[in-house]
Design a protein around this motif. Structure first.
Motif, mmCIF file in Angstrom:
data_model
loop_
_atom_site.group_PDB
_atom_site.id
_atom_site.type_symbol
_atom_site.label_atom_id
_atom_site.label_comp_id
_atom_site.label_asym_id
_atom_site.label_seq_id
_atom_site.Cartn_x
_atom_site.Cartn_y
_atom_site.Cartn_z
ATOM 1 N N HIS A 106 0.659 -0.897 -0.140
ATOM 2 C CA HIS A 106 -0.309 0.464 0.013
ATOM 3 C C HIS A 106 1.294 1.472 0.078
ATOM 4 O O HIS A 106 1.952 1.261 1.030
ATOM 5 N N PRO A 107 0.595 1.579 -0.803
ATOM 6 C CA PRO A 107 1.375 3.270 -0.614
ATOM 7 C C PRO A 107 1.231 4.220 0.532
ATOM 8 O O PRO A 107 2.691 4.798 0.624
ATOM 9 N N TYR A 108 0.973 3.841 1.499
ATOM 10 C CA TYR A 108 0.798 4.535 2.393
ATOM 11 C C TYR A 108 1.603 3.400 3.621
ATOM 12 O O TYR A 108 2.863 4.553 4.367
ATOM 13 N N PHE A 141 -7.237 7.764 1.035
ATOM 14 C CA PHE A 141 -5.920 7.891 1.328
ATOM 15 C C PHE A 141 -6.075 8.872 0.263
ATOM 16 O O PHE A 141 -4.900 9.218 0.140
ATOM 17 N N HIS A 142 -6.517 9.217 -1.310
ATOM 18 C CA HIS A 142 -6.533 9.794 -2.643
ATOM 19 C C HIS A 142 -6.217 11.239 -2.242
ATOM 20 O O HIS A 142 -5.453 11.125 -2.832
ATOM 21 N N ASN A 143 -6.221 11.938 -1.031
ATOM 22 C CA ASN A 143 -6.101 13.176 -1.204
ATOM 23 C C ASN A 143 -4.616 13.326 -0.768
ATOM 24 O O ASN A 143 -4.121 14.650 -1.253
ATOM 25 N N PRO A 150 0.602 9.070 -2.915
ATOM 26 C CA PRO A 150 1.515 9.648 -3.924
ATOM 27 C C PRO A 150 1.316 9.219 -5.248
ATOM 28 O O PRO A 150 1.308 8.868 -6.159
ATOM 29 N N GLN A 151 0.825 7.643 -5.327
ATOM 30 C CA GLN A 151 0.638 6.686 -6.555
ATOM 31 C C GLN A 151 -1.612 6.662 -7.053
ATOM 32 O O GLN A 151 -1.217 6.274 -7.948
ATOM 33 N N TYR A 152 -1.354 7.940 -6.630
ATOM 34 C CA TYR A 152 -2.580 8.589 -7.363
ATOM 35 C C TYR A 152 -3.143 8.169 -8.787
ATOM 36 O O TYR A 152 -2.825 8.484 -9.692
ATOM 37 N N LEU A 153 -4.379 6.640 -8.767
ATOM 38 C CA LEU A 153 -4.550 6.681 -10.360
ATOM 39 C C LEU A 153 -5.661 7.447 -10.731
ATOM 40 O O LEU A 153 -6.295 7.859 -12.407
ATOM 41 N N ILE A 158 -11.324 6.450 -10.638
ATOM 42 C CA ILE A 158 -11.098 5.374 -9.419
ATOM 43 C C ILE A 158 -11.068 5.821 -8.100
ATOM 44 O O ILE A 158 -11.561 4.770 -7.392
ATOM 45 N N CYS A 159 -10.043 6.504 -7.753
ATOM 46 C CA CYS A 159 -9.494 6.699 -6.789
ATOM 47 C C CYS A 159 -10.283 6.887 -5.663
ATOM 48 O O CYS A 159 -10.238 7.345 -4.649
ATOM 49 N N LYS A 160 -10.952 8.396 -6.236
ATOM 50 C CA LYS A 160 -11.373 8.823 -5.611
ATOM 51 C C LYS A 160 -13.118 8.764 -5.580
ATOM 52 O O LYS A 160 -13.527 9.233 -4.826
ATOM 53 N N VAL A 162 -14.557 2.941 -2.953
ATOM 54 C CA VAL A 162 -13.239 1.857 -2.269
ATOM 55 C C VAL A 162 -12.790 0.867 -2.374
ATOM 56 O O VAL A 162 -14.041 0.201 -2.978
ATOM 57 N N PRO A 163 -11.323 1.282 -2.388
ATOM 58 C CA PRO A 163 -11.284 -0.157 -2.448
ATOM 59 C C PRO A 163 -11.556 -1.283 -2.010
ATOM 60 O O PRO A 163 -11.986 -1.292 -0.876
ATOM 61 N N GLU A 164 -11.514 -2.679 -2.366
ATOM 62 C CA GLU A 164 -11.220 -3.975 -1.635
ATOM 63 C C GLU A 164 -9.946 -4.242 -1.091
ATOM 64 O O GLU A 164 -9.372 -4.264 -2.359
ATOM 65 N N ALA A 188 -6.023 -3.254 0.601
ATOM 66 C CA ALA A 188 -6.628 -1.952 0.139
ATOM 67 C C ALA A 188 -6.845 -1.031 -0.916
ATOM 68 O O ALA A 188 -6.299 -0.185 0.011
ATOM 69 N N CYS A 189 -6.007 -0.797 -1.856
ATOM 70 C CA CYS A 189 -5.960 -0.426 -3.507
ATOM 71 C C CYS A 189 -5.818 -0.697 -4.478
ATOM 72 O O CYS A 189 -5.775 -1.951 -5.132
ATOM 73 N N HIS A 190 -6.689 0.072 -5.521
ATOM 74 C CA HIS A 190 -6.598 -0.361 -6.913
ATOM 75 C C HIS A 190 -5.647 -0.615 -7.206
ATOM 76 O O HIS A 190 -5.540 -1.414 -9.269
ATOM 77 N N ILE A 191 -4.423 -0.517 -7.175
ATOM 78 C CA ILE A 191 -3.487 -0.546 -8.513
ATOM 79 C C ILE A 191 -3.998 -2.043 -8.702
ATOM 80 O O ILE A 191 -3.001 -2.503 -9.099
ATOM 81 N N TYR A 192 -4.173 -2.818 -6.875
ATOM 82 C CA TYR A 192 -3.945 -4.152 -7.392
ATOM 83 C C TYR A 192 -5.516 -4.503 -8.250
ATOM 84 O O TYR A 192 -5.385 -5.745 -8.127
HETATM 85 FE FE1 SF4 Z 1 -3.646 5.328 -3.602
HETATM 86 FE FE2 SF4 Z 1 -4.430 2.918 -4.022
HETATM 87 FE FE3 SF4 Z 1 -6.019 4.726 -2.536
HETATM 88 FE FE4 SF4 Z 1 -5.678 5.187 -4.906
HETATM 89 S S1 SF4 Z 1 -6.503 3.278 -4.385
HETATM 90 S S2 SF4 Z 1 -5.540 6.458 -4.013
HETATM 91 S S3 SF4 Z 1 -3.545 4.520 -5.670
HETATM 92 S S4 SF4 Z 1 -3.674 3.836 -2.464
#
Ligand code: SF4
Length: 338
Positions: free
Chosen positions: A264-266, A304-306, A309-312, A315-317, A320-322, A333-337
């Motif tokens: 996770h970026p965080y 964490f979207h605001n 550093p890897q904001y996509l 979709i991030c805004k 909610v990532p599962e 829990a991050c859309h990168i994956y």
């Molecule tokens: Fe960053 Fe992942 Fe959240 Fe998107 S989903 S804002 S890439 S932590």
């Protein structure tokens, strides 16, 4: 057998099974403060389990909800929703449905050590009196038995038995925290929730207390839930780690996996702030922009979207990532994956 017992499969190694836990604090407005206008969502839909004998670490910045999480699974703060199943006498039961007797037994088995050793001990009472109260409540009555237990617990934390006749102000911060640990051990718990147990101590004393906690865990076969904001301390003591952000868990993994392969970026940002103890090697610090948002007005989509550093993008805004399973119990829990 109660209905809820039938539905829950029994696993003897499971101590806690927390499902969708929510702890909200309502905000009221109006002349008589009767109109509820919002909630502080301190813990929001958190699920995890704790297995017997392990140390599970909970890490995140101040205000991320980790202390409320610890207090909620002790029922010191009443959860708003979800389930906190605890293995009491061989049955997984929701602590929110415990009767008085069950709460009493639960509080004997699960103890908590608090962050501030200065306020945790009553300055007006000798250590003997602070220790005697919980012991008497749990049936240890005679002075001889009380002394035997107290002296044993003080020896386990490397303090002299005669210290029980002193007042808290006669001890240093490190000694007071060891007294708090000894008091938590007094009623022979199975699980200890340690809420920032070393953050109020000098760095040199922190290592002593951490090593002591590890030795006691081995001797007494304890399960720890270790809450702290310092990832290096959490990594050192924990078998598994959960990373919390704004009331949510964003990643869990074995301690070693999280250290070598944070997803996770965080978590990456937290890890980049941990100093590397090798001369000439420096980690590239990821500095997060902006402040942690208010838990009253959480960002939409990924919390964490605001600051990410890897904001996509959208979709991030918006979504909610599962949790994605990266294998071996590593979840993020991050859309990168996606
Ligand atoms: Fe960053 Fe992942 Fe959240 Fe998107 S989903 S804002 S890439 S932590």
């Amino acid at each position: 057998m109660r209905n809820e017992d039938k539905k829950i499969p029994y696993d003897k190694d499971l101590v806690f099974d927390v499902r969708g836990l929510k702890t909200y604090f309502p905000i009221y407005e109006g002349t008589f403060k009767k109109k509820k206008v919002n909630d502080v969502k301190a813990v929001d839909n958190v699920s995890f389990n704790v297995r017997r004998g392990e140390t599970i670490g909970v890490v995140g910045e101040s205000g991320c909800g980790k202390t409320t999480l610890g207090r909620s699974i002790m029922r010191l703060t009443e959860p708003t929703g979800g389930e906190v199943l605890y293995n009491l006498n061989g049955k997984m039961r929701d602590i929110r449905k415990f009767d008085e007797k069950e709460i009493f037994d639960f509080r004997k088995e699960v103890q908590m050590v608090f962050q501030d050793p200065y306020s945790a001990l009553n300055p007006m009472r000798k250590i003997y009196d602070s220790f005697a109260e919980p012991l008497k409540a749990h049936g240890i009555e005679t002075k001889e038995d009380l002394l035997m237990v107290m002296e044993d617990r003080l020896r386990r934390v490397n303090l002299r038995p005669e210290f029980i006749y002193r007042y808290p102000h006669e001890f240093s911060g490190g000694q007071r925290q060891r007294l708090c640990i000894a008091r938590a051990l007094a009623v022979s718990p199975d699980v200890v929730i340690l809420d920032e147990p070393v953050s109020a101590l000098d760095v040199s004393i922190q290592a002593q207390v951490i090593n002591l906690l590890q030795a006691i865990q081995k001797e007494l076969d304890l399960t720890y839930i270790f809450i702290a904001h310092d990832l290096s301390v959490v990594e050192y003591i924990s078998d598994r780690i959960m990373v919390m952000y704004l009331g949510h868990i964003v990643e869990y993994a074995d301690s070693e996996v999280l250290n070598k392969n944070p997803a996770h970026p965080y978590t990456k940002a937290l890890l980049s702030a941990v100093p590397i103890p090798v001369v000439g090697r420096e980690s590239k610090r990821i500095v997060l922009e902006g402040d942690v948002p208010s838990p009253i007005h959480k960002p939409s989509g990924c919390p964490f979207h605001n600051r990410c550093p890897q904001y996509l993008g959208d979709i991030c805004k918006e979504k909610v990532p599962e949790f994605k399973d990266l294998g071996g119990g590593h979840k993020v829990a991050c859309h990168i994956y996606d």
